[in-house]
Scaffold this motif. Structure first.
Motif, mmCIF file in Angstrom:
data_model
loop_
_atom_site.group_PDB
_atom_site.id
_atom_site.type_symbol
_atom_site.label_atom_id
_atom_site.label_comp_id
_atom_site.label_asym_id
_atom_site.label_seq_id
_atom_site.Cartn_x
_atom_site.Cartn_y
_atom_site.Cartn_z
ATOM 1 N N UNK A 26 0.820 -1.217 0.000
ATOM 2 C CA UNK A 26 0.000 0.000 0.000
ATOM 3 C C UNK A 26 0.855 1.268 0.000
ATOM 4 N N UNK A 27 0.529 2.169 -0.929
ATOM 5 C CA UNK A 27 1.198 3.460 -0.996
ATOM 6 C C UNK A 27 2.522 3.482 -1.730
ATOM 7 N N UNK A 28 2.998 2.324 -2.197
ATOM 8 C CA UNK A 28 4.309 2.248 -2.851
ATOM 9 C C UNK A 28 4.133 1.840 -4.320
ATOM 10 N N UNK A 29 4.733 2.626 -5.202
ATOM 11 C CA UNK A 29 4.806 2.265 -6.621
ATOM 12 C C UNK A 29 6.108 1.497 -6.815
ATOM 13 N N UNK A 35 8.646 7.993 5.387
ATOM 14 C CA UNK A 35 8.457 6.626 5.878
ATOM 15 C C UNK A 35 9.183 6.431 7.201
ATOM 16 N N UNK A 36 10.404 6.956 7.311
ATOM 17 C CA UNK A 36 11.167 6.799 8.544
ATOM 18 C C UNK A 36 10.474 7.498 9.717
ATOM 19 N N UNK A 72 -2.487 8.216 -7.830
ATOM 20 C CA UNK A 72 -2.954 7.820 -6.497
ATOM 21 C C UNK A 72 -2.034 8.291 -5.377
ATOM 22 N N UNK A 73 -1.087 9.189 -5.666
ATOM 23 C CA UNK A 73 -0.169 9.652 -4.621
ATOM 24 C C UNK A 73 0.781 8.583 -4.115
ATOM 25 N N UNK A 74 1.155 7.672 -4.984
ATOM 26 C CA UNK A 74 2.045 6.579 -4.599
ATOM 27 C C UNK A 74 3.486 7.074 -4.464
ATOM 28 N N UNK A 75 4.229 6.477 -3.547
ATOM 29 C CA UNK A 75 5.644 6.775 -3.360
ATOM 30 C C UNK A 75 6.433 5.882 -4.321
ATOM 31 N N UNK A 83 4.435 6.571 -11.304
ATOM 32 C CA UNK A 83 3.667 6.787 -10.070
ATOM 33 C C UNK A 83 2.754 7.990 -10.230
ATOM 34 N N UNK A 84 3.272 9.040 -10.834
ATOM 35 C CA UNK A 84 2.470 10.247 -11.059
ATOM 36 C C UNK A 84 1.317 9.964 -12.022
ATOM 37 N N UNK A 85 1.597 9.196 -13.062
ATOM 38 C CA UNK A 85 0.567 8.851 -14.051
ATOM 39 C C UNK A 85 -0.548 8.033 -13.419
#
Length: 127
Positions: free
Chosen positions: A48-51, A105-106, A78-81, A73-75
């Motif tokens: 979740x949240x990671x491209x 993340x840290x 979904x705001x993925x990292x 990720x931008x395309x």
């Protein structure tokens, strides 16, 4: 891209998905993105949240790969990292991220550790 290179990449994507499942992300899977069958441009989904941009190559091109991961990720919208998971033969898997993303993340990790310590301290006082 040669057939062997495509097969090597596909094997690495399956390996990553399996490792993510081993870590408890049971929905992790390789996408059909390479065939254009999905709107998600990640090579592997389920974190979740990671491209995830997966690369199994001998010649490292981390900045090019990160540029690709950021674009994809931008395309996705979904705001993925974006993160590049890379591997060379006979080496361990590395994860590359931009510093700002890693720090976010840290900080979440650190906040979780501090919360855990407070909970443990509270339990110890009740004993």
């Amino acid at each position: 891209m040669a057939v062997n290179s495509k097969q090597k990449g596909a094997r690495f994507e399956r390996q990553l998905a399996g490792l993510f499942r081993d870590y408890g992300y049971t929905e992790a899977r390789r996408t059909a993105q390479y065939c254009g069958n999905t709107g998600d441009a990640s090579d592997v989904v389920g974190l979740p949240g990671i491209h995830v941009e997966a690369k199994h190559q001998e010649r490292m091109q981390l900045y090019d790969w990160m540029d690709q991961a950021k674009r994809d990720a931008k395309a996705g919208g979904a705001g993925m990292v974006p993160a590049v998971f890379s591997k060379k033969n006979n080496h361990s898997i590395l994860v590359t991220m931009e510093l700002d993303d890693w720090m976010k993340i840290y900080r979440e990790f650190q906040a979780g550790m501090e919360l855990k310590e407070r909970v443990e301290d509270g339990k110890q006082e009740d004993v």
